[in-house]
Design an enzyme around this catalytic site. Structure first.
Site, PDB file in Angstrom:
ATOM      1  N   GLY A  21       0.738  -1.178  -0.075  1.00  0.00           N
ATOM      2  CA  GLY A  21       0.128  -0.039  -0.161  1.00  0.00           C
ATOM      3  C   GLY A  21       0.872   1.273   0.003  1.00  0.00           C
ATOM      4  O   GLY A  21       0.430   2.207  -0.998  1.00  0.00           O
ATOM      5  N   GLN A  50       4.416 -11.068  -0.714  1.00  0.00           N
ATOM      6  CA  GLN A  50       4.106 -11.919   0.483  1.00  0.00           C
ATOM      7  C   GLN A  50       3.245 -13.091  -0.120  1.00  0.00           C
ATOM      8  O   GLN A  50       3.225 -14.091   0.668  1.00  0.00           O
ATOM      9  CB  GLN A  50       3.417 -11.271   1.901  1.00  0.00           C
ATOM     10  CG  GLN A  50       4.439 -10.562   2.381  1.00  0.00           C
ATOM     11  CD  GLN A  50       4.000  -9.869   3.640  1.00  0.00           C
ATOM     12  OE1 GLN A  50       3.077 -10.497   4.415  1.00  0.00           O
ATOM     13  NE2 GLN A  50       4.580  -8.656   4.068  1.00  0.00           N
ATOM     14  N   VAL A  85       8.727   4.118  13.356  1.00  0.00           N
ATOM     15  CA  VAL A  85       8.084   5.072  14.159  1.00  0.00           C
ATOM     16  C   VAL A  85       7.658   4.520  14.975  1.00  0.00           C
ATOM     17  O   VAL A  85       7.254   3.243  15.443  1.00  0.00           O
ATOM     18  CB  VAL A  85       6.717   5.259  13.026  1.00  0.00           C
ATOM     19  CG1 VAL A  85       5.503   5.941  13.792  1.00  0.00           C
ATOM     20  CG2 VAL A  85       7.135   5.785  11.519  1.00  0.00           C
ATOM     21  N   CYS A 168      -3.667 -12.301   4.820  1.00  0.00           N
ATOM     22  CA  CYS A 168      -3.929 -13.367   3.989  1.00  0.00           C
ATOM     23  C   CYS A 168      -4.624 -14.588   4.557  1.00  0.00           C
ATOM     24  O   CYS A 168      -4.077 -15.766   4.888  1.00  0.00           O
ATOM     25  CB  CYS A 168      -2.417 -13.591   3.462  1.00  0.00           C
ATOM     26  SG  CYS A 168      -1.392 -12.460   2.794  1.00  0.00           S
ATOM     27  N   ASP A 302      -3.699  -3.546   6.089  1.00  0.00           N
ATOM     28  CA  ASP A 302      -3.826  -4.382   7.024  1.00  0.00           C
ATOM     29  C   ASP A 302      -4.166  -3.750   8.184  1.00  0.00           C
ATOM     30  O   ASP A 302      -4.813  -4.330   9.243  1.00  0.00           O
ATOM     31  CB  ASP A 302      -2.697  -5.433   7.039  1.00  0.00           C
ATOM     32  CG  ASP A 302      -2.638  -6.233   6.008  1.00  0.00           C
ATOM     33  OD1 ASP A 302      -3.495  -6.201   5.001  1.00  0.00           O
ATOM     34  OD2 ASP A 302      -1.374  -7.025   5.890  1.00  0.00           O
ATOM     35  N   LYS A 310      -8.049  -8.835   4.682  1.00  0.00           N
ATOM     36  CA  LYS A 310      -6.682  -8.218   4.510  1.00  0.00           C
ATOM     37  C   LYS A 310      -5.788  -9.053   3.610  1.00  0.00           C
ATOM     38  O   LYS A 310      -4.859  -9.877   3.923  1.00  0.00           O
ATOM     39  CB  LYS A 310      -6.171  -8.138   5.788  1.00  0.00           C
ATOM     40  CG  LYS A 310      -6.990  -7.587   7.072  1.00  0.00           C
ATOM     41  CD  LYS A 310      -7.379  -6.059   6.659  1.00  0.00           C
ATOM     42  CE  LYS A 310      -8.283  -5.496   7.582  1.00  0.00           C
ATOM     43  NZ  LYS A 310      -8.642  -4.029   7.360  1.00  0.00           N
ATOM     44  N   THR A 311      -5.802  -8.687   2.207  1.00  0.00           N
ATOM     45  CA  THR A 311      -4.900  -9.010   1.293  1.00  0.00           C
ATOM     46  C   THR A 311      -4.452  -8.198   0.415  1.00  0.00           C
ATOM     47  O   THR A 311      -5.001  -6.896   0.485  1.00  0.00           O
ATOM     48  CB  THR A 311      -6.021 -10.058   0.298  1.00  0.00           C
ATOM     49  OG1 THR A 311      -6.905  -9.258  -0.283  1.00  0.00           O
ATOM     50  CG2 THR A 311      -6.624 -11.156   1.253  1.00  0.00           C
ATOM     51  N   CYS A 345      -9.094 -13.826  -2.124  1.00  0.00           N
ATOM     52  CA  CYS A 345      -8.311 -14.698  -1.421  1.00  0.00           C
ATOM     53  C   CYS A 345      -7.736 -15.795  -2.335  1.00  0.00           C
ATOM     54  O   CYS A 345      -8.740 -16.627  -2.559  1.00  0.00           O
ATOM     55  CB  CYS A 345      -8.696 -14.853  -0.229  1.00  0.00           C
ATOM     56  SG  CYS A 345      -7.784 -15.652   0.972  1.00  0.00           S
TER      57      CYS A 345
END
Length: 464
Positions: A21, A50, A85, A168, A302, A310-311, A345
């Site tokens: 992202g 990933q 961070v 994933c 994510d 979350k992919t 997915c």
């Protein structure tokens, strides 16, 4: 004291996370406006694709093909800050770094990914990478998964899934199917088990029934409502906890191979900030992906509160929304782009065969092709193994736009019989992909020959 990177007079955009992202948003913004001062913050030395880790764990893909040096992926004109961070301070419009520095911004994009909490399972962190304990959630452990599967001749293979959100979410099921397929082909006497804290094989009922049929075809035993809480590596014992009639029960299970998905959460610096919701996720509007209280903060991927799977494909769907609405905000306009919750997915059911679960908010099926998505297909296996990596490295993270292909489609409740994509469909779609690649300038003249060669290999392998 906060140091603003907009001292040059250019609008300062700070992006936390140089994964899918963050990298793609940086590239899109740079492509759209050269007058932006864009800083990417990420201490990682590598950028990983990933989704390929599952294939590495299945012995199908090489580890080095799923990783590149991070600095080589950063778009020209974007600054990379290799720092960590530690805190978000939106009231002062700055982020605090591990070295003590404060970095100011005009707009902040948080794409920090998931935090893998290996220590949440007692004994797991020390057990990983030896004695039969592995996970495809780490680049260095995925090859060990393949080694364990190929070397196991008998015993018990356990594949676990924790409670709560994970990135994933098809990884444990795919690892199980690839292993079970190998055990069947080599006549290994291995008992395969799926231990999940959930209530079914997959979070979307429309797809769960089809996936459970696949797992049952391998003779896999499923155990739901069971959460892994301890690994006793010296005894090769995994301890699972369940709740029955309000009482916590524990069960000790022997393993010869243990593939673990760790509990996951948003990173600590998000969970401890005012930008988080009650559950610790970056609190953004589910459609505009803009923070609900701080209008100059956006989030994707994510780490956000959006109720989608979350992919990587979900991030792909979120990128145009974040970029479009941030550009609108720079012009002083309201958000106009909207994310529909799309995610895909890829559930690997056998080497070269994938059940591609595509859906939008509410778990509504939204496949890109007018084919029943509950059927495992070799076409999707080709897409995952050949087309998707090329698309990822050459299109997605370089900020090059792609059309939206998915749409809500309705199918019978009955799970269809398995069957492959008709040969003329597969051959036709591969020819279309080959034409797009060879005719497009997006490859920069380097990738087209390699992908054409890969396409030819696939045709020869399958006689098409």
């Amino acid at each position: 004291m906060s140091h603003s990177v907009s001292a040059s007079g250019k609008p300062a955009i700070v992006i936390i996370g140089a994964g899918t992202g963050g990298m793609a948003v940086a590239a899109c913004l740079r492509n759209a406006r050269v007058d932006l001062d864009i800083t990417l913050i990420d201490p990682a030395p590598f950028h990983d694709f990933q989704p390929a880790w599952t294939l590495v764990g299945g012995g199908i893909c090489r580890p080095e093909d799923a990783r590149r040096v991070l600095r080589d992926c950063v778009p020209p004109g974007v600054r990379l800050l290799a720092e960590t961070v530690t805190a978000l301070q939106p009231q002062e419009q700055c982020v605090r770094l591990a070295n003590g520095a404060l970095l100011g911004y005009d707009f902040l994009v948080v794409a920090a990914g998931m935090q893998l909490n290996w220590g949440a399972v007692e004994g797991l962190a020390d057990a990983l990478g030896k004695g039969g304990v592995t996970s495809n959630y780490r680049h260095d452990l995925a090859p060990y998964t393949a080694e364990l599967v190929q070397g196991l001749k008998g015993g018990d293979a356990l594949f676990t899934q924790p409670a709560g959100r994970i990135k994933c979410p098809g990884v444990p099921q795919s690892a199980l199917c690839l292993a079970a397929d190998h055990f069947r082909r080599t006549s290994a006497s291995v008992r395969v088990h799926f231990w999940s804290a959930g209530t079914s094989a997959f979070g979307i009922p429309f797809y769960a029934r089809a996936l459970e049929r696949v797992m049952a075809s391998y003779g896999a035993q499923t155990h739901y409502g069971q959460n892994l809480v301890q690994v006793r590596a010296c005894e090769k014992i995994a301890v699972f906890e369940s709740c029955m009639n309000g009482e916590l029960l524990r069960e000790e299970v022997h393993y010869d191979l243990l593939h673990v998905v760790p509990p996951q959460s948003a990173p600590d610096f998000i969970r401890g900030s005012v930008l988080a919701d009650a559950a610790g996720w970056l609190e953004v509007d589910r459609h505009t992906l803009r923070h609900v209280r701080y209008a100059n903060v956006f989030g994707l991927g994510d780490c956000t509160s959006t109720p989608n799977s979350k992919t990587v494909s979900a991030i792909q769907g979120q990128i145009p929304t974040v970029v479009g609405n941030l550009l609108q905000a720079l012009r002083g306009r309201d958000s106009s782009e909207s994310y529909d919750g799309y995610a895909a997915c890829p559930l690997v059911t056998a080497p070269g065969k994938v059940l591609l679960a595509e859906f939008v908010y509410g778990g509504v099926a939204a496949p890109s092709l007018p084919l029943d998505p509950r059927v495992p297909r070799r076409l999707y296996g080709w897409v995952q193994r050949v087309l998707l990596p090329w698309f990822y490295w050459n299109i997605l993270i370089r900020g090059r736009g792609v059309p939206t292909m998915h749409r809500v489609r309705y199918f019978s409740d009955a799970v269809p019989d398995w069957g492959g994509l008709p040969g003329r469909w597969a051959a036709s779609l591969q020819r279309v992909a080959a034409r797009v690649i060879s005719a497009s300038a997006l490859t920069g003249g380097r990738m087209a020959p390699r992908l054409r060669a890969a396409l030819q290999q696939q045709r020869e392998r399958h006689g098409k």
